[in-house]
Scaffold this motif. Structure first.
Motif, PDB file in Angstrom:
ATOM      1  N   SER A 139       0.867  -1.170   0.000  1.00  0.00           N
ATOM      2  CA  SER A 139       0.000   0.000   0.000  1.00  0.00           C
ATOM      3  C   SER A 139       0.911   1.228   0.000  1.00  0.00           C
ATOM      4  N   ALA A 140       0.315   2.393  -0.191  1.00  0.00           N
ATOM      5  CA  ALA A 140       1.076   3.652  -0.165  1.00  0.00           C
ATOM      6  C   ALA A 140       0.504   4.532   0.942  1.00  0.00           C
ATOM      7  N   ARG A 174      -7.936   5.709   1.839  1.00  0.00           N
ATOM      8  CA  ARG A 174      -8.527   5.519   3.159  1.00  0.00           C
ATOM      9  C   ARG A 174      -7.948   6.526   4.154  1.00  0.00           C
ATOM     10  N   PHE A 175      -8.775   6.979   5.075  1.00  0.00           N
ATOM     11  CA  PHE A 175      -8.361   7.903   6.126  1.00  0.00           C
ATOM     12  C   PHE A 175      -8.472   7.236   7.490  1.00  0.00           C
ATOM     13  N   ILE A 196      -3.066   8.860   5.864  1.00  0.00           N
ATOM     14  CA  ILE A 196      -3.803   8.645   4.611  1.00  0.00           C
ATOM     15  C   ILE A 196      -3.163   7.458   3.901  1.00  0.00           C
ATOM     16  N   GLU A 197      -4.001   6.550   3.421  1.00  0.00           N
ATOM     17  CA  GLU A 197      -3.486   5.323   2.811  1.00  0.00           C
ATOM     18  C   GLU A 197      -4.212   5.060   1.498  1.00  0.00           C
ATOM     19  N   ASP A 227       4.035  14.212   4.773  1.00  0.00           N
ATOM     20  CA  ASP A 227       5.194  13.318   4.651  1.00  0.00           C
ATOM     21  C   ASP A 227       4.754  12.076   3.887  1.00  0.00           C
ATOM     22  N   VAL A 228       5.194  11.959   2.636  1.00  0.00           N
ATOM     23  CA  VAL A 228       4.851  10.779   1.803  1.00  0.00           C
ATOM     24  C   VAL A 228       5.847   9.668   2.107  1.00  0.00           C
ATOM     25  N   ASP A 229       5.357   8.438   2.220  1.00  0.00           N
ATOM     26  CA  ASP A 229       6.170   7.283   2.619  1.00  0.00           C
ATOM     27  C   ASP A 229       6.863   7.545   3.951  1.00  0.00           C
ATOM     28  N   PRO A 230       6.096   7.835   4.988  1.00  0.00           N
ATOM     29  CA  PRO A 230       6.703   8.143   6.302  1.00  0.00           C
ATOM     30  C   PRO A 230       7.494   6.949   6.840  1.00  0.00           C
ATOM     31  N   LEU A 231       8.627   7.247   7.467  1.00  0.00           N
ATOM     32  CA  LEU A 231       9.472   6.206   8.036  1.00  0.00           C
ATOM     33  C   LEU A 231       9.033   5.800   9.422  1.00  0.00           C
ATOM     34  N   SER A 232       8.272   6.661  10.088  1.00  0.00           N
ATOM     35  CA  SER A 232       7.796   6.334  11.428  1.00  0.00           C
ATOM     36  C   SER A 232       6.479   7.032  11.667  1.00  0.00           C
ATOM     37  N   PHE A 233       5.749   6.544  12.683  1.00  0.00           N
ATOM     38  CA  PHE A 233       4.446   7.112  13.026  1.00  0.00           C
ATOM     39  C   PHE A 233       4.465   7.635  14.454  1.00  0.00           C
TER      40      PHE A 233
END
Length: 233
Positions: A139-140, A174-175, A196-197, A227-233
């Protein structure tokens, strides 16, 4: 302190960001280790990063479980990588090397793959789990991060933004609900995020182009970035 009680005759050194803060101190410490002046080296992950310790025969890793059970889906991958690196510090000069790892879950497959030095097997299992959960790379993702003086105002802004996103979203986007960040407050600034996915990066980029334009047109005064393709949440 515990090590000093247990082995009072041993020369013990601590290596972490605090102890190595002064310029050149890390180099001096590492040189002491290389020359054999240190019997026991206590450190953070800094110790694992590429140092060629000639005389290390035993590596002990304490408390791996927080990473093993972390909410971050990349945590296991990072843990495996660090353990592989730190395990490589033992026995580099031809001596018999031994690695001891503390965990409540010794039967976890991660340790089996680590023991067998099987990165490919570990990677395939992680990829299978991510595919089941529709996580990256299946997924992105993009993370909208906002900040302000009051966390309630920040979360309210992200809730408004989510409604805008739902009005322009496609079926594959999806949110999730806005939530405070893990490190919520930094220097009196409160931070929150909206995940956002999408099914793939092309769909995500198409959506973000329309989504960000809609937000900018509303002329919100809130501070935000994506931040697109975040490395952490």
């Amino acid at each position: 302190e515990e090590l000093e009680v247990k082995w009072p005759e041993a020369k013990i050194m601590r290596l972490d960001q605090d102890s190595a803060r002064r310029r050149g101190s890390a180099s001096r410490m590492l040189e002491a280790v290389h020359s054999g002046e240190v019997d026991i080296l206590v450190g953070t992950q800094i110790v694992a990063k590429g140092h060629d310790f000639k005389k290390v025969s035993l590596v002990v890793v304490l408390n791996t479980d927080p990473q093993l059970l972390s909410f971050d889906y990349r945590a296991r991958e990072r843990l495996f990588s660090v353990l592989m690196q730190v395990a490589g510090r033992a026995g580099r000069s031809g001596e018999q090397g031994e690695v001891l790892i503390q965990t409540k879950y010794p039967k976890d497959s991660l340790f089996r793959y680590l023991k067998d030095n099987d990165f490919e097997g570990f990677a395939q299992e992680e990829l299978k789990a991510r595919k089941t959960a529709s996580m990256t790379p299946y997924s992105a993702q993009a993370l909208m991060i906002s900040e302000g003086k009051d966390i309630r105002e920040v979360l309210d802004f992200l809730s408004q933004v989510k409604k805008i996103g739902l009005s322009v979203q496609t079926r594959s986007v999806r949110f999730y609900d806005p939530v405070p960040q893990t490190v919520q407050k930094v220097m009196d600034i409160e931070r929150a995020q909206l995940l956002i996915e999408a099914d793939n990066k092309m769909e995500l980029q198409r959506f973000l182009a329309v989504f960000t334009s809609e937000i900018e047109n509303r002329q919100f005064k809130n501070v935000w970035h994506i931040d697109v393709d975040p490395l952490s949440f």
